[in-house]
Design an enzyme around this catalytic site. Structure first.
Site, PDB file in Angstrom:
ATOM      1  N   GLU A 295      20.674  -8.097  44.717  1.00 43.19           N
ATOM      2  CA  GLU A 295      21.790  -7.168  44.648  1.00 43.19           C
ATOM      3  C   GLU A 295      22.797  -7.654  43.615  1.00 43.19           C
ATOM      4  O   GLU A 295      22.950  -8.858  43.389  1.00 43.19           O
ATOM      5  CB  GLU A 295      22.476  -7.037  46.006  1.00 43.19           C
ATOM      6  CG  GLU A 295      23.155  -8.305  46.491  1.00 43.19           C
ATOM      7  CD  GLU A 295      23.933  -8.094  47.773  1.00 43.19           C
ATOM      8  OE1 GLU A 295      24.599  -7.050  47.905  1.00 43.19           O
ATOM      9  OE2 GLU A 295      23.870  -8.979  48.655  1.00 43.19           O
TER      10      GLU A 295
ATOM     11  N   ASP B 274      23.544 -27.077  48.838  1.00 39.54           N
ATOM     12  CA  ASP B 274      24.266 -26.959  47.570  1.00 39.54           C
ATOM     13  C   ASP B 274      25.442 -25.996  47.722  1.00 39.54           C
ATOM     14  O   ASP B 274      25.689 -25.147  46.860  1.00 39.54           O
ATOM     15  CB  ASP B 274      23.322 -26.479  46.464  1.00 39.54           C
ATOM     16  CG  ASP B 274      23.811 -26.870  45.066  1.00 39.54           C
ATOM     17  OD1 ASP B 274      24.670 -27.767  44.958  1.00 39.54           O
ATOM     18  OD2 ASP B 274      23.337 -26.280  44.079  1.00 39.54           O
TER      19      ASP B 274
ATOM     20  N   LYS C 292      28.983 -25.005  47.241  1.00 37.13           N
ATOM     21  CA  LYS C 292      30.003 -25.387  46.265  1.00 37.13           C
ATOM     22  C   LYS C 292      30.652 -24.101  45.747  1.00 37.13           C
ATOM     23  O   LYS C 292      30.095 -22.999  45.907  1.00 37.13           O
ATOM     24  CB  LYS C 292      29.374 -26.156  45.105  1.00 37.13           C
ATOM     25  CG  LYS C 292      28.313 -25.366  44.328  1.00 37.13           C
ATOM     26  CD  LYS C 292      27.680 -26.193  43.220  1.00 37.13           C
ATOM     27  CE  LYS C 292      26.626 -25.381  42.454  1.00 37.13           C
ATOM     28  NZ  LYS C 292      25.971 -26.170  41.399  1.00 37.13           N
ATOM     29  N   PRO C 293      31.828 -24.183  45.122  1.00 38.41           N
ATOM     30  CA  PRO C 293      32.498 -22.971  44.641  1.00 38.41           C
ATOM     31  C   PRO C 293      31.656 -22.141  43.671  1.00 38.41           C
ATOM     32  O   PRO C 293      31.771 -20.920  43.650  1.00 38.41           O
ATOM     33  CB  PRO C 293      33.762 -23.517  43.968  1.00 38.41           C
ATOM     34  CG  PRO C 293      34.068 -24.759  44.747  1.00 38.41           C
ATOM     35  CD  PRO C 293      32.717 -25.369  45.036  1.00 38.41           C
TER      36      PRO C 293
END
Length: 303
Positions: free
Chosen positions: A95, A141, A143-144
């Site tokens: 998406e 993982d 993270k930002p």
């Protein structure tokens, strides 16, 4: 060394019924494209292997595995896959998320999230982690750069290194965000994702990661930065300071409500067994949200 072929130009069909609108980014092993789906009559995102890795069995399996998971999983805080094709060339159709990554949001705004937004972000990440853990997977993982703020909610993506709990190789993940047990290698549990949630909240609160290794990965794009050991100095403390140092309390860099600061610091305890469970962390953060705020206001936006 043979140069890697450039990305496909706009107008090219990357796969039947999927026409390239633009190349979004290239990582150490992927090309990611904005495409038009003729079948769905809308834009989608397609992930394919870089041209030089098309025959790499490990990377082919990794891409297809992630696509099948994301197509099977259904959760409001995880990106969705529409289609996964393994042969002749693997690709995954995802998406389109119209928001932006948390990393880019923090960089663009040049400011930190306020306390309510931090708590809301944490609740959303705990929800996604809880769902993955219930299906026997660790994300590994968080993270930002792997969190998109879209449609008034946070969405977690990139399951490329997700795996069941158990023994793990040292250094797999993104260097600045690795839990100590990921850095050293060994048994991995859900506590590794609690660390990932904590370090993400820490950065969203302060603008900095708690441990600056100075040795970030070189991949570009939201999924870049992953390392698998790589070159080291020979001294684990130089490569992974989280192995020998405690994370500085978040209040050294930002004044926060005491319970919120304590929750973030608890996620970054060196001992995995000393960190809160995902359920306990979610409960703590949820209590910090004003009534109705969780459903009404997305992280990183103003009311």
């Amino acid at each position: 060394m043979t140069p890697v072929r450039p990305p496909l130009p706009a107008g090219t069909y990357i796969a039947p019924r999927y026409q390239v609108i633009a190349h979004l980014y290239r990582t150490g092993w992927l090309d990611v494209y904005d495409v038009w789906s003729e079948e769905r009559d809308c834009r989608c995102v397609v992930k394919v292997l870089r041209p030089d890795l098309g025959e790499d069995g490990e990377h082919r399996e990794r891409l297809v595995r992630e696509g099948r998971w994301l197509r099977e999983f259904t959760h409001p805080h995880l990106v969705r896959a529409y289609e996964t094709v393994a042969e002749p060339e693997p690709y995954v159709v995802l998406e389109t998320l119209t928001g932006e990554t948390l990393a880019r949001l923090l960089e663009r705004r040049h400011r930190r999230l306020d306390a309510d937004d931090l708590a809301l972000l944490g609740v959303h990440l705990c929800s996604a982690a809880h769902y993955l853990h219930g299906r026997g997977l660790l994300h590994l993982d968080v993270k930002p750069g792997n969190v998109v703020i879209d449609c008034r909610r946070a969405k977690l993506f990139d399951l490329s290194i997700a795996r069941p709990p158990g023994p793990g190789e040292p250094g797999v993940g993104t260097r600045e965000y690795l839990s100590p047990e990921q850095a050293r290698g060994g048994p991995l549990t859900v506590a590794a994702d609690v660390w990932g949630i904590g370090v993400t909240l820490y950065e969203a609160a302060t603008g900095d990661v708690p441990f600056d290794t100075g040795r970030a990965g070189t991949d570009d794009g939201p999924e870049g930065g992953e390392t698998r050991g790589g070159e080291t100095t020979g001294d684990p403390a130089d490569d992974y300071p989280q192995l020998t140092e405690a994370a500085p309390p978040v209040t050294r860099r930002r004044r926060l409500p005491a319970r919120l600061a304590e929750a973030i610091d608890a996620c970054l305890r060196p001992d995995p067994a000393a960190r809160p469970t995902v359920a306990a962390l979610a409960e703590t953060l949820d209590v910090l949200l004003p009534l109705g705020r969780r459903a009404a206001v997305p992280p990183g936006t103003e009311p």
